[in-house]
Design a protein around this motif. Structure first.
Motif, short mmCIF file in Angstrom:
data_model
loop_
_atom_site.label_atom_id
_atom_site.label_comp_id
_atom_site.label_asym_id
_atom_site.label_seq_id
_atom_site.Cartn_x
_atom_site.Cartn_y
_atom_site.Cartn_z
N TYR A 235 0.84 -1.20 0.00
CA TYR A 235 0.00 0.00 0.00
C TYR A 235 0.88 1.25 0.00
CZ TYR A 235 -3.60 -3.21 1.79
OH TYR A 235 -4.47 -4.25 1.95
N TYR B 53 0.36 5.36 1.09
CA TYR B 53 -0.50 6.33 1.75
C TYR B 53 0.21 7.69 1.73
CZ TYR B 53 -2.84 2.31 4.01
OH TYR B 53 -3.51 1.15 4.27
N LEU C 156 -4.06 9.15 7.62
CA LEU C 156 -3.49 8.59 6.41
C LEU C 156 -4.52 8.56 5.30
CD1 LEU C 156 -1.47 7.62 8.62
CD2 LEU C 156 -1.13 5.60 7.21
N PHE D 244 -5.32 6.93 1.72
CA PHE D 244 -4.98 5.81 0.82
C PHE D 244 -4.71 6.33 -0.58
CE2 PHE D 244 -5.19 1.76 -1.20
CZ PHE D 244 -5.92 1.95 -2.37
N TYR E 108 -3.04 0.38 -4.03
CA TYR E 108 -2.88 -0.94 -3.41
C TYR E 108 -2.49 -1.95 -4.48
CZ TYR E 108 -4.91 -5.47 -1.87
OH TYR E 108 -5.15 -6.79 -1.58
N ASP F 12 -5.28 -1.36 -7.32
CA ASP F 12 -6.41 -0.48 -7.01
C ASP F 12 -5.86 0.94 -6.93
OD1 ASP F 12 -8.89 -0.36 -4.28
OD2 ASP F 12 -8.39 1.09 -5.84
N LEU G 207 3.91 7.26 2.90
CA LEU G 207 4.17 6.03 3.63
C LEU G 207 3.82 4.82 2.78
CD1 LEU G 207 2.53 7.22 6.95
CD2 LEU G 207 4.91 6.50 6.77
N ALA H 77 -5.85 -10.12 9.06
CA ALA H 77 -6.61 -8.87 9.13
C ALA H 77 -6.01 -7.83 8.19
CB ALA H 77 -6.63 -8.34 10.55
N LEU H 78 -6.91 -7.12 7.48
CA LEU H 78 -6.47 -6.10 6.53
C LEU H 78 -5.62 -5.04 7.20
CD1 LEU H 78 -6.92 -5.07 3.56
CD2 LEU H 78 -8.72 -3.62 4.52
N GLY H 79 -5.96 -4.72 8.46
CA GLY H 79 -5.26 -3.64 9.12
C GLY H 79 -3.93 -4.01 9.73
N GLU H 80 -3.56 -5.28 9.68
CA GLU H 80 -2.28 -5.69 10.25
C GLU H 80 -1.18 -5.45 9.23
OE1 GLU H 80 -4.40 -9.12 12.94
OE2 GLU H 80 -2.30 -9.41 12.37
N GLN H 81 -0.91 -4.18 9.01
CA GLN H 81 0.05 -3.76 7.99
C GLN H 81 1.33 -3.30 8.67
OE1 GLN H 81 -1.79 -0.88 5.33
NE2 GLN H 81 -3.69 -2.07 5.24
N PHE I 236 4.42 -0.80 8.35
CA PHE I 236 4.72 0.45 7.69
C PHE I 236 6.22 0.73 7.64
CE2 PHE I 236 0.72 2.71 6.95
CZ PHE I 236 -0.17 1.91 7.66
N GLY I 237 6.62 1.39 6.57
CA GLY I 237 7.96 1.93 6.50
C GLY I 237 8.02 3.27 7.21
N PHE J 76 -9.01 -0.96 13.72
CA PHE J 76 -7.59 -1.15 14.00
C PHE J 76 -7.03 0.07 14.71
CE2 PHE J 76 -7.74 -4.79 11.29
CZ PHE J 76 -8.65 -4.46 10.31
N TYR K 70 -3.36 1.98 15.91
CA TYR K 70 -1.94 2.08 15.64
C TYR K 70 -1.32 3.12 16.56
CZ TYR K 70 -3.34 0.05 11.15
OH TYR K 70 -3.88 -0.75 10.18
N PHE L 57 1.23 -1.24 14.20
CA PHE L 57 -0.04 -1.88 14.50
C PHE L 57 -0.11 -2.29 15.98
CE2 PHE L 57 -3.68 -4.48 14.10
CZ PHE L 57 -3.43 -5.66 14.77
N TYR M 156 -13.20 -6.73 16.07
CA TYR M 156 -14.17 -7.07 15.03
C TYR M 156 -15.62 -6.86 15.44
CZ TYR M 156 -10.64 -9.22 12.03
OH TYR M 156 -9.56 -9.44 11.22
N LEU N 194 -8.34 0.86 4.02
CA LEU N 194 -8.81 1.33 5.31
C LEU N 194 -9.16 2.81 5.24
CD1 LEU N 194 -6.04 -0.30 7.53
CD2 LEU N 194 -8.30 -1.21 7.01
#
Lengths: 116, 111
Positions: free
Chosen positions: A33, A35, A43, A45, A48, A56, A91, A101-105, A107-108, B34, B36, B46, B51, B99
């Motif tokens: 991703y 951002y 952030l 988006f 993706y 996307d 980012l 989970a989508l949110g378990e990303q 980041f740099g 989520f 952070y 994270f 949920y 997100l």
């Protein structure tokens, strides 16, 4: 292991110039991703990538912005004819794939872009 | 329109003074919330995934909770090293691959 890396960490450019920002995701992560984070904002988006699927691009703010991901690994975000409103921290994040989970990303550290 | 709002924008506490940060959301069908932590000059890290309403997650001095309209990040007896910006994000509907983030709460813990 190594985390997500981005380069350069800082970039100052003149209005109208093109810039390239690089992201090296965690090895084996298929989702990537980009951002944008403006001062005091959350952030936003941008784009993706997931494996070999079409990216996307729905978050790209204008056709001056483009991104590619070569070989399913390194990604480059290009901004053409930069404008002052492009100044922000860019980012990159990656995650293992479609599972989890989508949110378990991960980041740099970001690239701080300043357009003068 | 899917929206996430965090409050307060900034919060200053004394060391040991417990408090809560709020994340309220308006989405078509929540499929994950989520939290952070973001330190200055770094990317977000994270913390938690929630949920369903009633769910709670804990990590050290932090506890995240979720209702049908909002989430709270409770911080108990904070220390100066807990100072950071805390971001909340939601997956707004089933199949969404991106997100929606709030603008964050900047937390400062004074020794």
């Amino acid at each position: 292991g190594a985390g997500v890396s981005q380069s350069p960490s800082n970039k100052v450019t003149e209005k109208g110039k093109d810039v390239e920002l690089r992201c090296d995701p965690i090895s084996g992560h298929t989702a990537l991703y980009w951002y944008r984070q403006s001062l005091g904002q959350g952030l936003e988006f941008l784009i993706y990538f997931q494996g070999n699927s079409a990216p996307d691009k729905s978050g790209l703010p204008s056709d001056r912005f483009s991104a590619e991901r070569t070989g399913g690994s390194v990604s480059t975000l290009t901004i053409q004819r930069t404008q002052q409103e492009d100044s922000a921290v860019y980012l990159c994040a990656s995650r293992p794939g479609t599972s989890g989970a989508l949110g378990e990303q991960y980041f740099g550290p970001g690239t701080r872009l300043t357009v003068t | 329109e899917d929206q996430v709002t965090q409050s307060p924008e900034a919060l200053r506490l004394q060391e040991g003074e417990s408090s809560s940060l709020n994340c309220s959301y308006t989405v078509s069908g929540l499929r994950g919330l989520f939290w952070y932590r973001q330190d200055p000059g770094k990317g977000p890290e994270f913390l938690f995934t929630l949920y369903s309403a009633g769910e709670e997650k804990e990590k050290e001095r932090l506890k995240a909770t979720l209702t049908k309209k909002e989430s709270f990040l409770h911080i108990t007896a904070p220390k100066p090293e807990d100072s950071a910006t805390y971001l909340c994000a939601v997956r707004p509907w089933e199949g969404a691959q991106k997100l929606v983030f709030g603008q964050g709460t900047r937390l400062t813990i004074n020794p």
